[in-house]
Scaffold this motif. Structure first.
Motif, short mmCIF file in Angstrom:
data_model
loop_
_atom_site.label_atom_id
_atom_site.label_comp_id
_atom_site.label_asym_id
_atom_site.label_seq_id
_atom_site.Cartn_x
_atom_site.Cartn_y
_atom_site.Cartn_z
N MET A 1 0.85 -1.07 0.06
CA MET A 1 -0.11 0.08 0.02
C MET A 1 0.85 1.24 0.11
SD MET A 1 -3.01 -0.42 -0.64
CE MET A 1 -4.28 0.61 -0.96
N LYS A 4 2.72 2.22 -3.28
CA LYS A 4 1.51 2.55 -4.08
C LYS A 4 1.70 4.10 -3.99
CE LYS A 4 -1.82 -0.83 -5.66
NZ LYS A 4 -3.29 -1.26 -5.68
N TYR A 7 4.46 5.64 -5.66
CA TYR A 7 4.29 5.79 -7.12
C TYR A 7 3.30 7.10 -7.50
CZ TYR A 7 7.00 1.64 -8.52
OH TYR A 7 7.90 0.80 -8.84
N ASP A 8 2.28 6.99 -6.89
CA ASP A 8 1.26 7.90 -6.96
C ASP A 8 1.68 9.31 -6.97
OD1 ASP A 8 -1.52 8.30 -7.76
OD2 ASP A 8 -1.98 8.76 -5.61
N VAL A 11 4.61 9.87 -9.90
CA VAL A 11 4.10 10.29 -11.13
C VAL A 11 3.41 11.58 -11.25
CG1 VAL A 11 2.32 9.37 -12.75
CG2 VAL A 11 3.66 7.74 -11.58
N LYS A 12 2.65 11.83 -10.03
CA LYS A 12 1.96 13.22 -9.93
C LYS A 12 2.70 14.31 -10.05
CE LYS A 12 -2.36 14.50 -7.41
NZ LYS A 12 -3.03 14.18 -6.38
N ILE A 14 5.99 14.47 -11.01
CA ILE A 14 6.99 14.66 -12.17
C ILE A 14 6.01 15.07 -13.36
CG2 ILE A 14 7.86 13.16 -14.15
CD1 ILE A 14 8.80 11.25 -12.15
N LEU B 150 4.22 14.99 -20.76
CA LEU B 150 4.06 14.93 -19.22
C LEU B 150 2.88 15.90 -18.86
CD1 LEU B 150 7.43 13.80 -17.86
CD2 LEU B 150 5.36 12.52 -17.83
N PHE B 154 -0.48 15.35 -17.47
CA PHE B 154 -0.90 16.24 -15.85
C PHE B 154 -2.19 16.74 -16.18
CE2 PHE B 154 -0.82 20.29 -13.38
CZ PHE B 154 -0.75 19.56 -12.17
N PHE B 158 -4.38 14.25 -13.42
CA PHE B 158 -4.29 14.77 -12.15
C PHE B 158 -4.50 16.18 -11.90
CE2 PHE B 158 -0.78 12.01 -13.36
CZ PHE B 158 -1.15 10.76 -12.33
N GLU B 246 -5.19 2.21 -9.32
CA GLU B 246 -5.09 3.71 -8.85
C GLU B 246 -4.90 4.74 -10.17
OE1 GLU B 246 -3.76 4.91 -5.63
OE2 GLU B 246 -4.27 2.88 -4.64
N LYS B 247 -4.80 5.85 -9.81
CA LYS B 247 -5.05 7.17 -10.73
C LYS B 247 -3.80 6.87 -11.65
CE LYS B 247 -7.39 11.30 -10.55
NZ LYS B 247 -7.75 12.50 -10.31
N TRP B 248 -2.74 6.74 -10.86
CA TRP B 248 -1.17 6.77 -11.69
C TRP B 248 -1.15 5.35 -12.49
CZ3 TRP B 248 2.27 3.04 -11.31
CH2 TRP B 248 2.20 2.11 -10.22
N GLN B 249 -1.85 4.36 -12.05
CA GLN B 249 -1.77 3.26 -12.86
C GLN B 249 -2.59 3.13 -14.04
OE1 GLN B 249 -2.90 0.63 -9.58
NE2 GLN B 249 -0.94 -0.61 -9.73
N ILE B 252 -0.81 5.53 -16.62
CA ILE B 252 0.38 5.15 -17.21
C ILE B 252 -0.11 3.86 -18.07
CG2 ILE B 252 3.01 4.08 -16.88
CD1 ILE B 252 3.00 6.61 -15.76
#
Lengths: 302, 357
Positions: A1, A4, A7-8, A11-12, A14, B150, B154, B158, B246-249, B252
């Motif tokens: 968890m 994750k 990562y979240d 990514v956000k 970057i 990117l 975004f 996001f 998840e949102k990022w998954q 990507i």
């Protein structure tokens, strides 16, 4: 968890960083040019001609030339662009060969580098049409049209900005609700009457937007006029279509790369750049505003 | 009411003004096609004389001069042979016909690595210019593509609303900068700043040019990528979220792959723009026709060469024709990039997402 979450977050952040970088660049460029040029812009600077080998004085001839260029360009470009857009939306069927050919041409035209337009202007307008005109009018004894001038520069620029007008007008025409057309046809109007009385009045904002965007693009491009009409320095204002002219963007280029004392004329360069920037932004913002109003009207209809 | 009368009523009446308008509108709208055809013809036409160019003797190196003279079997052969024997060079006489030699020497010059058009012995090697264009384009794309893609990701996944409302106008402002303004900024501010930062030798170089160019390319890549991302059906994203991603998954593994063809098209369009851009590279790259691996050396691109030299060139000279040859290459390059981006990529994007739109 937990991984994750990391990562979240990464990514956000970057992606956010990339967006922030763009914002930062825009602010830095704007800030730099506004700070560098603001204090030098005076009424005198805007209304007088350059003096003493362009190391002093104003930029009036360049402003005048730019306006003349975009006006002549618009006279040719806006009607042709509008009519092409009318053809693409009202007459041509989307599957037809002509539609595809014209659509492809417009897209290609939008992608050709500006400098190639310049070459074309030189090869076609100046050398071919111009020399041809000279041969017919003066029997080839006088070189009047067969050299770079404001007419050929404007025509080259009109071609370059044609796709801008077409795309914008098309959007506006497509926003005219079908019911209006159908009502017009039901009253017995012909297609041309419908276009004249219904379509064009209802898409006038779009035509205006397209025109403004084209003018803004035309005022900012320098490559197409490098050898089709722009001049380093002229002691007089252009009075005929066969005269050369000074232009703001070209003036910036010349002043910052070729003038004998680049450092000393830095304030003039900054101020000229700021003037060009204000001009193009004023045009762009009015286009954005008009388009916003256009979309609101469209929303009202549907 | 009989059948014939009914048909007569339903038949479209002929209106002259309507007919005339249709003809005129159709004819005018063909202008864009005619322009493309004319651009094609006139840019290539001015490049063609390279094919049957008649070289002047003075423009050649000693060996070429000797070959030239020995094969010039017309009138002055005797005299020139004398002159040559005076220079006591040993020459091999190869029996080739005239045209072959002209062709060879012009093409040899064009495909050499020396661009030196205004010396006594002018050489028109376009290789360094092509390399220069590719180098600057590559640098620009390597900087612009990640940032733009990117940032587009975004905004589409996001970003909170306020961030979108700041970023959108910022991109529009960046797109609205005339290229000469970006060039000016690179020349005056960026070049000095980067030189102080990295401490390299030449103030204006490929890196400065590429970085400045990326400013012009970012809005294009961003806009087209954003379009591709927003064209992805909501159902894809909802399905991914419903599966517990998840949102990022989702971003990507679902959003990016689904939009890949569109993003590829965006990068292609960006390359096309960077390759043909003139004012920025003219002002920021230093304009030296050098082939080197370092990104901190000055370069000269094809577009900048045309822009800088066309105004001073004499109409009809070889130099003039070679500049048009460069223009033809630029034209072909952008034309094919657009065609690929247009037909292939968009079709694939539509097919992949197809049906649900």
């Amino acid at each position: 968890m937990k991984t994750k979450k990391i990562y979240d977050l990464s990514v956000k952040s970057i992606t956010a960083l990339a967006a922030f970088l763009i914002l930062l660049m825009v602010i830095v460029i704007m800030g730099n040019i506004i700070l560098g040029g603001w204090s030098h812009i005076t009424w005198e600077f805007l209304t007088t001609a350059p003096e003493e080998g362009m190391t002093k004085g104003g930029i009036f001839p360049a402003i005048f030339g730019t306006f003349l260029l975009v006006i002549i360009m618009s006279i040719f470009g806006i009607p042709i662009g509008t009519i092409s857009a009318i053809y693409l939306t009202e007459y041509a069927k989307q599957e037809s060969f002509t539609y595809k050919v014209i659509r492809f041409s417009v897209n290609t035209l939008a992608g050709i580098p500006a400098i190639v337009f310049g070459l074309f202007g030189l090869g076609f307008f100046v050398q071919f049409v111009g020399r041809g005109l000279d041969n017919v009018l003066y029997g080839g004894e006088m070189l009047r049209w067969g050299q770079p001038n404001i007419l050929w520069a404007s025509l080259t620029m009109a071609l370059l900005t044609l796709p801008v007008v077409i795309v914008s007008v098309e959007e506006a025409i497509r926003a005219v609700p079908r019911e209006l057309r159908e009502a017009s046809f039901a009253l017995g109007a012909t297609k041309w009457q419908t276009i004249r009385k219904v379509i064009i009045p209802n898409s006038i904002t779009g035509i205006l937007t397209g025109g403004i965007l084209a003018v803004s693009r035309g005022a900012g491009e320098v490559a197409p006029i490098l050898f089709t009409g722009a001049a380093y320095f002229l002691p007089y204002l252009p009075t005929s279509l066969s005269d050369q002219f000074m232009e703001l963007g070209y003036h910036i280029y010349i002043m910052s790369t070729q003038s004998p004392d680049v450092e000393a004329t830095r304030p003039i360069q900054y101020a000229t750049t700021l003037v060009l920037l204000i001009l193009t932004f004023a045009l762009n913002f009015s286009a954005i505003f008009l388009r916003y109003r256009l979309r609101k009207t469209k929303a009202k209809f549907s | 009411m009989d059948e014939q009368f009914k048909n007569e009523l339903l038949k479209k009446r002929f209106y002259f003004s309507d007919w005339l308008a249709r003809i005129v509108i159709t004819l005018v709208s063909i202008v864009s096609f005619i322009s493309i055809a004319l651009i094609f013809v006139f840019v290539f036409r001015e490049a063609l004389p390279i094919l049957n160019y008649t070289p002047e003797v003075e423009t050649y190196t000693d060996e070429e001069l000797q070959m030239q003279v020995y094969n010039d079997l017309n009138n002055q052969i005797e005299k020139k042979e004398e002159k040559l024997s005076n220079t006591k060079e040993q020459i091999e006489i190869t029996p080739r016909n005239d045209d072959q030699i002209k062709l060879q020497s012009v093409w040899e010059s064009v495909f050499s690595t020396v661009w030196d058009p205004i010396s006594k012995n002018p050489r028109y090697g376009i290789i360094p210019l092509i390399v220069g264009s590719l180098k600057v384009t590559l640098i620009a794309i390597l900087i612009a593509a990640p940032i733009a893609i990117l940032a587009a990701l975004f905004t589409s996944t996001f970003a909170p609303k306020w961030a979108k409302e700041i970023l959108k106008p910022a991109i529009e402002i960046l797109a609205g900068f005339p290229s000469v303004v970006i060039g000016f900024f690179a020349l005056v501010v960026l070049a000095t700043f980067l030189q102080n930062l990295f401490g390299y030798q030449y103030r204006l170089n490929a890196f400065v040019g590429g970085l400045a160019l990326s400013l012009a390319v970012i809005p294009i890549i961003y806009t087209v990528t954003e379009d591709a991302l927003s064209a992805i059906p909501k159902s894809y994203i909802e399905a991914s979220i419903a599966l517990g991603a998840e949102k990022w998954q989702t971003a990507i593994y679902v959003v990016l792959p689904a939009a890949a063809p569109g993003i590829f098209a965006a990068v292609l369009l960006g390359i096309g723009r960077a390759f043909g851009e003139t004012m920025i590279v003219m002002m920021a790259t230093g304009n030296a026709p050098i082939i080197s691996a370092s990104i901190f050396e000055p370069v000269r691109t094809m577009s900048a060469t045309i822009g800088a030299e066309m105004a001073e060139v004499i109409f009809g000279e070889l130099h003039y024709n070679v500049l048009f040859l460069l223009g033809s290459i630029l034209f072909l390059f952008s034309f094919s990039l657009n065609a690929i981006a247009e037909f292939y990529i968009r079709n694939r994007l539509l097919r992949r997402i197809g049906g649900s739109k």
